[in-house]
Scaffold this motif. Structure first.
Motif, short mmCIF file in Angstrom:
data_model
loop_
_atom_site.label_atom_id
_atom_site.label_comp_id
_atom_site.label_asym_id
_atom_site.label_seq_id
_atom_site.Cartn_x
_atom_site.Cartn_y
_atom_site.Cartn_z
N GLY A 62 -3.38 10.28 1.70
CA GLY A 62 -3.12 9.73 0.43
C GLY A 62 -1.69 9.71 0.23
N LYS A 63 -1.21 9.22 -0.88
CA LYS A 63 0.39 9.40 -1.17
C LYS A 63 0.20 10.11 -2.41
N SER A 112 2.67 6.45 -8.70
CA SER A 112 1.82 5.80 -7.79
C SER A 112 0.90 6.74 -6.53
N THR A 149 0.63 -1.19 -0.03
CA THR A 149 -0.21 0.09 0.08
C THR A 149 0.89 1.16 0.17
N PHE A 165 -6.63 7.50 -0.17
CA PHE A 165 -7.17 6.28 0.35
C PHE A 165 -8.59 6.54 0.67
N THR A 168 -2.21 8.20 -4.83
CA THR A 168 -3.36 7.51 -4.53
C THR A 168 -4.15 8.35 -3.29
N GLU A 226 7.96 7.02 -0.05
CA GLU A 226 6.76 7.69 -0.71
C GLU A 226 6.40 8.87 0.23
#
Length: 185
Positions: free
Chosen positions: A159-160, A166, A54, A170, A168, A59
């Motif tokens: 989120g990231k 990548s 995840t 959440f 995202t 990150e």
């Protein structure tokens, strides 16, 4: 007619005034950003492998510091102070809330086996949550140190966003029943 030195002094004073204005605006913006980072949201560089796949090592993500304790839900990813070392921050997923039943069984390494194999039962005490990493093999979490006090939860990961490929957000699962935070009781 003004002398050359008077004109130079005037220009010098005007430049210093303009420069001071920029410095004060910059300081004001810095104070606002610092206040936002301290109380509303924060940027986090995630370290370690406990939340793979995840969230991966190095990150960068965004955390919401305004989520009230009573709004933390199962499945949320949170940043908390480690119960074993309060100056160390951990990033884990909320598996259970207060009053929920969690099963566990110690394995030979002092940790715990997969939840599906667990035989002993434990209820999460009031004001605590059960946190686990997504990568069970590389995670020190509630299976090792037990339920975590809500007071140690610092923020909820929204989120990231870096690396961009990548990125995202959440999504949060809606609560089963808005009147009962712990429907499994």
């Amino acid at each position: 007619m003004k002398s050359f030195y008077a004109q130079k002094s005037f220009l010098s004073m005007a430049l210093w005034t303009k420069f001071a204005g920029y410095v004060l605006k910059g300081a004001g913006i810095g104070i606002v950003i610092s206040a936002i980072n301290d109380s509303l949201v924060s940027f986090v560089v995630f370290q370690g492998e406990s939340m793979d796949p995840t969230i991966q090592n190095n990150e960068i993500g965004l955390c919401d510091k305004t989520t009230p304790y009573e709004d933390i839900r199962r499945g949320d990813i949170v940043v908390a102070a480690s119960p074993k070392q309060l100056n160390v921050q951990i990033c884990k997923r909320v598996i259970a809330l207060e009053g929920d039943e969690v099963t566990f069984q110690p394995d030979g390494d002092g940790g715990y086996e997969d939840l599906a194999k667990l035989k002993n039962y434990k209820y999460i005490p009031r004001g605590h949550v059960w946190l686990e990493g997504d990568n069970k093999a590389s995670s020190l979490d509630s299976r090792n140190f037990g339920p975590v006090p809500l007071g140690l939860v610092r923020s909820r990961v929204i989120g990231k966003f870096y690396p961009f490929r990548s990125a995202t957000i959440f999504a949060r699962e809606p609560p089963n029943d808005p009147w009962d935070r712990n429907p499994t009781r």
